[in-house]
Motif scaffolding. Structure first.
Motif, PDB file in Angstrom:
ATOM      1  N   LEU A   1      -5.180  15.573   1.185  1.00  0.00           N
ATOM      2  CA  LEU A   1      -4.487  14.297   1.277  1.00  0.00           C
ATOM      3  C   LEU A   1      -3.320  14.351   0.299  1.00  0.00           C
ATOM      4  O   LEU A   1      -3.470  14.050  -0.880  1.00  0.00           O
ATOM      5  CB  LEU A   1      -5.430  13.136   0.961  1.00  0.00           C
ATOM      6  CG  LEU A   1      -4.864  11.736   1.132  1.00  0.00           C
ATOM      7  CD1 LEU A   1      -4.348  11.522   2.544  1.00  0.00           C
ATOM      8  CD2 LEU A   1      -5.928  10.701   0.811  1.00  0.00           C
ATOM      9  N   PRO A   2      -2.152  14.756   0.783  1.00  0.00           N
ATOM     10  CA  PRO A   2      -0.992  14.985  -0.090  1.00  0.00           C
ATOM     11  C   PRO A   2      -0.280  13.672  -0.437  1.00  0.00           C
ATOM     12  O   PRO A   2       0.759  13.339   0.136  1.00  0.00           O
ATOM     13  CB  PRO A   2      -0.111  15.892   0.760  1.00  0.00           C
ATOM     14  CG  PRO A   2      -0.402  15.435   2.169  1.00  0.00           C
ATOM     15  CD  PRO A   2      -1.862  15.059   2.168  1.00  0.00           C
TER      16      PRO A   2
ATOM     17  N   HIS B   1      -5.591   4.847  18.042  1.00  0.00           N
ATOM     18  CA  HIS B   1      -6.493   5.885  18.537  1.00  0.00           C
ATOM     19  C   HIS B   1      -5.819   6.710  19.628  1.00  0.00           C
ATOM     20  O   HIS B   1      -5.929   7.947  19.645  1.00  0.00           O
ATOM     21  CB  HIS B   1      -7.797   5.270  19.048  1.00  0.00           C
ATOM     22  CG  HIS B   1      -8.781   6.285  19.503  1.00  0.00           C
ATOM     23  ND1 HIS B   1      -9.512   6.147  20.649  1.00  0.00           N
ATOM     24  CD2 HIS B   1      -9.144   7.482  18.990  1.00  0.00           C
ATOM     25  CE1 HIS B   1     -10.290   7.199  20.815  1.00  0.00           C
ATOM     26  NE2 HIS B   1     -10.080   8.032  19.823  1.00  0.00           N
ATOM     27  N   ARG B   2      -5.099   6.063  20.525  1.00  0.00           N
ATOM     28  CA  ARG B   2      -4.384   6.810  21.575  1.00  0.00           C
ATOM     29  C   ARG B   2      -3.386   7.779  20.952  1.00  0.00           C
ATOM     30  O   ARG B   2      -3.226   8.906  21.420  1.00  0.00           O
ATOM     31  CB  ARG B   2      -3.682   5.847  22.526  1.00  0.00           C
ATOM     32  CG  ARG B   2      -4.600   5.153  23.510  1.00  0.00           C
ATOM     33  CD  ARG B   2      -3.837   4.397  24.581  1.00  0.00           C
ATOM     34  NE  ARG B   2      -2.992   3.346  24.059  1.00  0.00           N
ATOM     35  CZ  ARG B   2      -3.397   2.099  23.796  1.00  0.00           C
ATOM     36  NH1 ARG B   2      -4.653   1.760  23.977  1.00  0.00           N
ATOM     37  NH2 ARG B   2      -2.537   1.203  23.337  1.00  0.00           N
ATOM     38  N   MET B   3      -2.734   7.344  19.891  1.00  0.00           N
ATOM     39  CA  MET B   3      -1.728   8.186  19.248  1.00  0.00           C
ATOM     40  C   MET B   3      -2.367   9.404  18.567  1.00  0.00           C
ATOM     41  O   MET B   3      -1.784  10.482  18.541  1.00  0.00           O
ATOM     42  CB  MET B   3      -0.963   7.353  18.212  1.00  0.00           C
ATOM     43  CG  MET B   3       0.157   8.086  17.554  1.00  0.00           C
ATOM     44  SD  MET B   3       1.192   7.017  16.537  1.00  0.00           S
ATOM     45  CE  MET B   3       0.017   6.243  15.459  1.00  0.00           C
ATOM     46  N   PHE B   4      -3.573   9.244  18.036  1.00  0.00           N
ATOM     47  CA  PHE B   4      -4.225  10.310  17.271  1.00  0.00           C
ATOM     48  C   PHE B   4      -5.318  11.039  18.051  1.00  0.00           C
ATOM     49  O   PHE B   4      -5.949  11.951  17.519  1.00  0.00           O
ATOM     50  CB  PHE B   4      -4.852   9.735  16.001  1.00  0.00           C
ATOM     51  CG  PHE B   4      -3.879   9.165  15.015  1.00  0.00           C
ATOM     52  CD1 PHE B   4      -2.931   9.963  14.401  1.00  0.00           C
ATOM     53  CD2 PHE B   4      -3.921   7.822  14.682  1.00  0.00           C
ATOM     54  CE1 PHE B   4      -2.039   9.435  13.476  1.00  0.00           C
ATOM     55  CE2 PHE B   4      -3.037   7.281  13.753  1.00  0.00           C
ATOM     56  CZ  PHE B   4      -2.087   8.094  13.152  1.00  0.00           C
ATOM     57  N   ALA B   5      -5.572  10.678  19.284  1.00  0.00           N
ATOM     58  CA  ALA B   5      -6.716  11.204  20.040  1.00  0.00           C
ATOM     59  C   ALA B   5      -6.744  12.721  20.124  1.00  0.00           C
ATOM     60  O   ALA B   5      -7.819  13.326  20.132  1.00  0.00           O
ATOM     61  CB  ALA B   5      -6.739  10.591  21.436  1.00  0.00           C
ATOM     62  N   ALA B   6      -5.597  13.358  20.155  1.00  0.00           N
ATOM     63  CA  ALA B   6      -5.544  14.816  20.335  1.00  0.00           C
ATOM     64  C   ALA B   6      -6.219  15.582  19.209  1.00  0.00           C
ATOM     65  O   ALA B   6      -6.709  16.694  19.422  1.00  0.00           O
ATOM     66  CB  ALA B   6      -4.104  15.275  20.481  1.00  0.00           C
ATOM     67  N   ILE B   7      -6.285  15.007  18.009  1.00  0.00           N
ATOM     68  CA  ILE B   7      -6.889  15.757  16.901  1.00  0.00           C
ATOM     69  C   ILE B   7      -8.411  15.813  17.000  1.00  0.00           C
ATOM     70  O   ILE B   7      -9.046  16.594  16.297  1.00  0.00           O
ATOM     71  CB  ILE B   7      -6.457  15.227  15.517  1.00  0.00           C
ATOM     72  CG1 ILE B   7      -6.990  13.819  15.250  1.00  0.00           C
ATOM     73  CG2 ILE B   7      -4.946  15.313  15.366  1.00  0.00           C
ATOM     74  CD1 ILE B   7      -6.788  13.358  13.812  1.00  0.00           C
TER      75      ILE B   7
ATOM     76  N   GLU C   1     -10.676  20.256  10.147  1.00  0.00           N
ATOM     77  CA  GLU C   1     -10.168  18.924   9.837  1.00  0.00           C
ATOM     78  C   GLU C   1      -8.651  18.981   9.697  1.00  0.00           C
ATOM     79  O   GLU C   1      -8.096  19.927   9.154  1.00  0.00           O
ATOM     80  CB  GLU C   1     -10.781  18.373   8.548  1.00  0.00           C
ATOM     81  CG  GLU C   1     -12.166  17.812   8.747  1.00  0.00           C
ATOM     82  CD  GLU C   1     -12.609  16.873   7.630  1.00  0.00           C
ATOM     83  OE1 GLU C   1     -11.764  16.392   6.850  1.00  0.00           O
ATOM     84  OE2 GLU C   1     -13.820  16.631   7.555  1.00  0.00           O
ATOM     85  N   VAL C   2      -8.007  17.951  10.200  1.00  0.00           N
ATOM     86  CA  VAL C   2      -6.566  17.799  10.087  1.00  0.00           C
ATOM     87  C   VAL C   2      -6.276  16.323   9.845  1.00  0.00           C
ATOM     88  O   VAL C   2      -6.960  15.460  10.383  1.00  0.00           O
ATOM     89  CB  VAL C   2      -5.833  18.316  11.351  1.00  0.00           C
ATOM     90  CG1 VAL C   2      -6.233  17.557  12.585  1.00  0.00           C
ATOM     91  CG2 VAL C   2      -4.336  18.292  11.157  1.00  0.00           C
ATOM     92  N   ALA C   3      -5.304  16.051   9.000  1.00  0.00           N
ATOM     93  CA  ALA C   3      -4.876  14.677   8.750  1.00  0.00           C
ATOM     94  C   ALA C   3      -3.495  14.483   9.358  1.00  0.00           C
ATOM     95  O   ALA C   3      -2.653  15.381   9.312  1.00  0.00           O
ATOM     96  CB  ALA C   3      -4.838  14.376   7.263  1.00  0.00           C
ATOM     97  N   VAL C   4      -3.280  13.304   9.920  1.00  0.00           N
ATOM     98  CA  VAL C   4      -1.999  12.971  10.525  1.00  0.00           C
ATOM     99  C   VAL C   4      -1.572  11.609   9.980  1.00  0.00           C
ATOM    100  O   VAL C   4      -2.384  10.687   9.868  1.00  0.00           O
ATOM    101  CB  VAL C   4      -2.092  12.924  12.061  1.00  0.00           C
ATOM    102  CG1 VAL C   4      -0.740  12.611  12.676  1.00  0.00           C
ATOM    103  CG2 VAL C   4      -2.638  14.234  12.606  1.00  0.00           C
ATOM    104  N   PHE C   5      -0.297  11.501   9.665  1.00  0.00           N
ATOM    105  CA  PHE C   5       0.268  10.282   9.083  1.00  0.00           C
ATOM    106  C   PHE C   5       1.354   9.766  10.014  1.00  0.00           C
ATOM    107  O   PHE C   5       2.274  10.506  10.360  1.00  0.00           O
ATOM    108  CB  PHE C   5       0.846  10.574   7.695  1.00  0.00           C
ATOM    109  CG  PHE C   5      -0.170  11.182   6.784  1.00  0.00           C
ATOM    110  CD1 PHE C   5      -0.998  10.388   6.028  1.00  0.00           C
ATOM    111  CD2 PHE C   5      -0.315  12.566   6.716  1.00  0.00           C
ATOM    112  CE1 PHE C   5      -1.959  10.951   5.200  1.00  0.00           C
ATOM    113  CE2 PHE C   5      -1.279  13.136   5.900  1.00  0.00           C
ATOM    114  CZ  PHE C   5      -2.101  12.321   5.136  1.00  0.00           C
TER     115      PHE C   5
ATOM    116  N   SER D   1      -1.032  17.229   8.083  1.00  0.00           N
ATOM    117  CA  SER D   1      -1.411  17.933   6.869  1.00  0.00           C
ATOM    118  C   SER D   1      -2.456  18.970   7.242  1.00  0.00           C
ATOM    119  O   SER D   1      -3.481  18.635   7.838  1.00  0.00           O
ATOM    120  CB  SER D   1      -1.983  16.955   5.844  1.00  0.00           C
ATOM    121  OG  SER D   1      -2.359  17.628   4.674  1.00  0.00           O
ATOM    122  N   PRO D   2      -2.209  20.215   6.907  1.00  0.00           N
ATOM    123  CA  PRO D   2      -3.139  21.290   7.299  1.00  0.00           C
ATOM    124  C   PRO D   2      -4.465  21.203   6.566  1.00  0.00           C
ATOM    125  O   PRO D   2      -4.558  20.677   5.458  1.00  0.00           O
ATOM    126  CB  PRO D   2      -2.386  22.563   6.913  1.00  0.00           C
ATOM    127  CG  PRO D   2      -1.471  22.137   5.811  1.00  0.00           C
ATOM    128  CD  PRO D   2      -1.094  20.711   6.105  1.00  0.00           C
TER     129      PRO D   2
END
Length: 128
Positions: A56-57, A15-21, A27-31, A46-47
């Motif tokens: 979801l590529p 959660h700390r790593m992804f909190a900025a989104i 909506e944005v996806a981050v992997f 992913s835009p």
């Protein structure tokens, strides 16, 4: 001495790593691609196709996992609506990604839904 990448051992660390989104208006996806010790190797975004859905590529995620020699992956996406509960489409896409990565010996450790009010973990909800 070089600084080691952070370990992603639990939902709080992810959660700390992804909190900025959480603050994104679309909506944005981050992997996040991880090594065998769950240390961060790389991240990709992913835009959004539009404000309320994200692509979801699966082929690109799988190709990146191979290119980074990842052992595991954690993904997250935001819900600008503030609803923490994953949609049926979120669940279906995550299960498809999980199967694709498993065929490559890459573990999908978790998928997080991030909002301004908190985070929901597919793993903790029993959806993964």
């Amino acid at each position: 001495m070089p600084r080691l990448a952070p370990r992603i051992d639990d939902v709080a660390a992810a959660h700390r790593m992804f909190a900025a989104i959480a603050a994104a208006s679309n909506e944005v996806a981050v992997f996040a691609y991880l090594d065998h010790e769950r240390r961060l190797l790389a991240m990709r975004h992913s835009p959004a196709r539009d404000a309320m859905s994200v692509r979801l590529p699966i082929r690109q995620v799988a190709a990146d996992a191979i290119a980074f020699d990842a052992a595991a992956l954690v993904m997250a996406h935001n819900h600008p609506s503030g609803d923490l509960w994953p949609s049926d489409a979120d669940v279906a896409a995550t299960r498809t990604l999980d199967r694709a990565l498993a065929a490559l010996d890459v573990a999908l450790l978790d998928h997080l839904v991030v909002t301004r009010s908190g985070v929901a973990s597919f793993r903790l909800l029993g959806l993964l």
